[in-house]
Design an enzyme around this catalytic site. Structure first.
Site, PDB file in Angstrom:
ATOM      1  N   ASP A 230      61.774  88.701  11.803  1.00 16.54           N
ATOM      2  CA  ASP A 230      60.826  88.348  11.016  1.00 16.54           C
ATOM      3  C   ASP A 230      59.598  87.462  11.201  1.00 16.54           C
ATOM      4  O   ASP A 230      59.734  86.479  11.822  1.00 16.54           O
ATOM      5  CB  ASP A 230      61.062  88.059   9.057  1.00 16.54           C
ATOM      6  CG  ASP A 230      59.816  88.123   8.925  1.00 16.54           C
ATOM      7  OD1 ASP A 230      59.168  88.799   8.293  1.00 16.54           O
ATOM      8  OD2 ASP A 230      60.171  87.452   7.116  1.00 16.54           O
TER       9      ASP A 230
ATOM     10  N   HIS B  66      53.512  83.876   0.625  1.00 19.40           N
ATOM     11  CA  HIS B  66      54.342  83.794   0.812  1.00 19.40           C
ATOM     12  C   HIS B  66      54.538  82.010  -0.444  1.00 19.40           C
ATOM     13  O   HIS B  66      54.311  81.920  -0.096  1.00 19.40           O
ATOM     14  CB  HIS B  66      54.307  83.142   1.991  1.00 19.40           C
ATOM     15  CG  HIS B  66      54.642  84.085   3.284  1.00 19.40           C
ATOM     16  ND1 HIS B  66      53.602  84.600   3.734  1.00 19.40           N
ATOM     17  CD2 HIS B  66      55.406  84.685   3.853  1.00 19.40           C
ATOM     18  CE1 HIS B  66      53.450  85.825   5.076  1.00 19.40           C
ATOM     19  NE2 HIS B  66      54.615  86.076   4.880  1.00 19.40           N
TER      20      HIS B  66
ATOM     21  N   GLY C 256      55.016  87.847   0.942  1.00 19.77           N
ATOM     22  CA  GLY C 256      55.442  87.431  -0.554  1.00 19.77           C
ATOM     23  C   GLY C 256      55.675  88.124  -0.964  1.00 19.77           C
ATOM     24  O   GLY C 256      55.231  87.661  -3.019  1.00 19.77           O
TER      25      GLY C 256
ATOM     26  N   ASN D 282      58.843  92.992   1.316  1.00 12.79           N
ATOM     27  CA  ASN D 282      59.878  91.220   1.728  1.00 12.79           C
ATOM     28  C   ASN D 282      59.835  90.090   0.570  1.00 12.79           C
ATOM     29  O   ASN D 282      58.622  89.797  -0.111  1.00 12.79           O
ATOM     30  CB  ASN D 282      58.449  91.355   3.123  1.00 12.79           C
ATOM     31  CG  ASN D 282      59.257  91.064   4.456  1.00 12.79           C
ATOM     32  OD1 ASN D 282      59.213  92.356   4.555  1.00 12.79           O
ATOM     33  ND2 ASN D 282      58.251  90.802   5.459  1.00 12.79           N
TER      34      ASN D 282
ATOM     35  N   ALA E 294      62.192  86.375  -0.191  1.00 11.83           N
ATOM     36  CA  ALA E 294      63.298  85.550   1.209  1.00 11.83           C
ATOM     37  C   ALA E 294      63.091  84.546  -0.603  1.00 11.83           C
ATOM     38  O   ALA E 294      63.717  84.155  -0.422  1.00 11.83           O
ATOM     39  CB  ALA E 294      62.489  85.114   2.422  1.00 11.83           C
ATOM     40  N   THR E 295      61.689  83.965  -0.499  1.00  9.42           N
ATOM     41  CA  THR E 295      61.651  82.759  -1.180  1.00  9.42           C
ATOM     42  C   THR E 295      63.264  82.383  -2.738  1.00  9.42           C
ATOM     43  O   THR E 295      63.890  81.777  -2.849  1.00  9.42           O
ATOM     44  CB  THR E 295      60.855  82.270  -2.054  1.00  9.42           C
ATOM     45  OG1 THR E 295      59.431  82.089  -0.925  1.00  9.42           O
ATOM     46  CG2 THR E 295      60.485  81.249  -2.951  1.00  9.42           C
TER      47      THR E 295
END
Length: 274
Positions: free
Chosen positions: A80, A174, A203, A224, A226-227
């Protein structure tokens, strides 16, 4: 198992999407795969340069492969937000199924040029290539700046580069959101009509479910996250550690793993209902 490009084609035919989740260590990796196994669905495992710097490329790739085999899930390993073509080449050599070249902050002519180079580089490996077009705020960057992906630019970009997947700027960012995001679904629909590339929503953490589902119905094939994984894992540990004198890491981490697994199961279920 089919290639990620083949999977995207199948998703497009059925108007569906895959969750793509970043992992940082064995604990987050196992949580992701446990969630996918429980929901009986495929998943994209994402690692960034920071994770590779932390674990090492060989460990990152082999750990992911061993875990995929253990949990018996259809999963693809994706690099990524890579900006360095040398790292991309090393990831391809290490067996990554998919790589992202992120030259979105460069002039569009440079973005097109380097993306085309990576597409050519990835062909012998049969790997999927993702790029980004437009402004999607990264951690620490202003979310007020607006540079949404334009349909005609997306069409020209994909035709010139031959890229398989394209991350589009339609209102996501993001990291944490200061206020509820508002995705431009109409713009997304126009982009979808202009290009055959699998469209990607970066995001994904913090976007309301109904907006994600509307995005899937209008061309998003990869989402996506991630956070929410990092935040959920760490907050669970912060909550649990003061209550325990346990020094065995193997007894401390499962609560955080379970939290991330439950979070992702809910998100996968929501994505699959779109």
């Amino acid at each position: 198992m089919r290639s990620l490009q083949e999977q995207f084609t199948n998703l497009s035919k059925n108007n569906k999407a895959l969750l793509a989740v970043n992992f940082y260590n064995f604990e987050t990796l196992s949580a992701i795969l446990k969630a996918a196994a429980a929901q009986n669905t495929g998943i994209i495992l994402q690692s960034t340069k920071s994770t590779i710097d932390y674990l090492g490329l060989e460990v990152t790739a082999k750990l992911a492969r061993a875990a995929i085999n253990q949990y018996k899930v259809d999963a693809w390993l994706h690099l990524d937000h890579a900006k360095d073509t040398d790292l991309i080449k090393k990831a391809l050599d290490a067996g990554y199924d998919s790589v992202m070249i992120d030259a979105s902050e460069q002039p569009i002519a440079n973005n097109r040029k380097v993306t085309r180079q990576v597409v050519e580089m990835a062909k012998p490996y049969g790997a999927n290539v993702e790029a980004e077009l437009g402004y999607i705020a990264k951690l620490g960057q202003s979310k007020e700046k607006a540079a949404f992906t334009q349909p005609d630019e997306a069409q020209q970009f994909v035709e010139f580069t031959g890229v398989d997947a394209l991350a589009v700027a339609i209102g996501s960012a993001h990291g944490f959101y200061d206020k509820e995001p508002n995705l431009d679904i109409e713009l997304l629909s126009q982009i979808q009509e202009c290009t055959p590339a699998a469209l990607v929503l970066h995001g994904g953490s913090g976007i309301p479910d109904h907006q994600i589902q509307a995005a899937i119905q209008n061309g998003i094939r990869k989402i996506n996250v991630a956070t929410e994984v990092k935040n959920g894992f760490m907050n669970t540990l912060r909550d649990q550690l003061p209550k325990s004198d346990e020094i065995d890491l193997r007894k401390v981490f499962p609560t955080a793993i379970n939290h991330v697994q439950n979070l992702l199961e809910e998100k996968i279920s929501m994505v699959n209902k779109a």
